[in-house]
Design an enzyme around this catalytic site. Structure first.
Site, short mmCIF file in Angstrom:
data_model
loop_
_atom_site.label_atom_id
_atom_site.label_comp_id
_atom_site.label_asym_id
_atom_site.label_seq_id
_atom_site.Cartn_x
_atom_site.Cartn_y
_atom_site.Cartn_z
CD GLU A 140 -0.09 -54.79 19.39
OE1 GLU A 140 0.16 -54.79 18.18
OE2 GLU A 140 -0.32 -55.82 20.05
CG ASP A 176 4.19 -58.36 30.12
OD1 ASP A 176 3.61 -58.37 29.01
OD2 ASP A 176 4.43 -59.39 30.78
CG ASP A 223 -2.00 -50.63 17.39
OD1 ASP A 223 -0.76 -50.72 17.44
OD2 ASP A 223 -2.73 -51.56 17.04
CG ASN A 269 6.55 -58.21 23.26
OD1 ASN A 269 6.93 -57.83 24.37
ND2 ASN A 269 5.30 -58.50 22.99
#
Length: 250
Positions: free
Chosen positions: A200, A174, A157, A165
């Site tokens: 993620e 990304d 994770d 983000n």
């Protein structure tokens, strides 16, 4: 009408080869030569049984009941061919000859494989997707029970990904995911399965790997991710490990 039929046969995209009642090859259209990679003269001189360079298999097809309705897909010099072969008789049962109708399925097979690959991989990272992992996990668990080997799973994770983000935008987010995926590919062994599970979250399926082996690999992966610089940003990840041990009951 005969001229029209001859034109259709000779210009067909499918390979067509036919013999007369004596077994001599009397018809080879251009597609047959192209698909088989043989000049017409070679096909004619070699004879019908050598059409696909495997007389035993071809004769076996012809011996099948209702042979003309049987479809055969086989490999021929690295290409996938689809063929129908038949023995032709007239209404009185008199032998007229033998025929083969075949086509090159290689482009279709390659497209099918490409579509299957796309359906099982994540478009952003190129790793396998959750659908593939779900299928593979069932198979590997069954294999582990049969071989009595350990099977481990890592869940990775990316830390604080939502913050990345929100602060730097989805494009940079990304690129972070792509960097993590690339790091996983570099760490994974040939037998391991790397997957983007969603968002993620990533997974690594580790066949024939104990919990201690999974822990060591997880630590290598964690350090490799932390050492990676993505557009000037430092990225870390949290990793959990689980192991299935196949027990022998005595």
């Amino acid at each position: 009408e005969q001229n029209k039929l001859s034109t259709l046969i000779l210009s067909a995209r499918e390979g067509i080869v036919a013999t007369d009642s004596s077994g001599a090859v009397v018809l080879v259209n251009a597609a047959a030569s192209e698909i088989l990679g043989k000049p017409r003269e070679t096909i004619e001189s070699a004879g019908f049984e050598q059409l696909f360079d495997d007389p035993e298999t071809l004769n076996g097809w012809l011996a099948e009941p209702h042979a003309s309705y049987q479809e055969h897909v086989f490999e021929y010099h690295g290409r996938s061919l689809h063929a129908n072969v038949a023995i032709i008789h007239d209404a009185d049962g008199t032998l007229l000859g033998r025929t083969a109708l075949f086509r090159d399925m290689t482009p279709e097979r390659e497209l099918e494989e490409r579509l299957r690959e796309l359906s099982l991989t994540d478009g952003l990272t190129g790793l396998y997707n959750r659908r593939y992992l779900d299928e593979k996990l069932v198979k590997e668990m069954l294999r582990a029970r049969i071989t009595m080997e350990a099977l481990s799973l890592l869940m990775i994770d990316v830390d604080h990904f939502k913050r990345f983000n929100d602060r730097y935008g989805h494009d940079r987010g990304d690129r972070i995911l792509q960097a993590v995926a690339e790091t996983m590919r570099g760490i994974a062994r040939s037998s391991d399965v790397t997957c983007r599970y969603g968002g993620e979250e990533f997974m690594m399926l580790l066949p024939n790997t104990s919990l201690e082996g999974a822990r060591r690999l997880a630590e290598r992966l964690r350090e490799a991710i932390a050492a990676h610089d993505v557009d000037g940003l430092s990225v870390t990840a949290s990793i959990g490990a689980a192991c299935m041990l196949s027990l022998i009951h005595i």
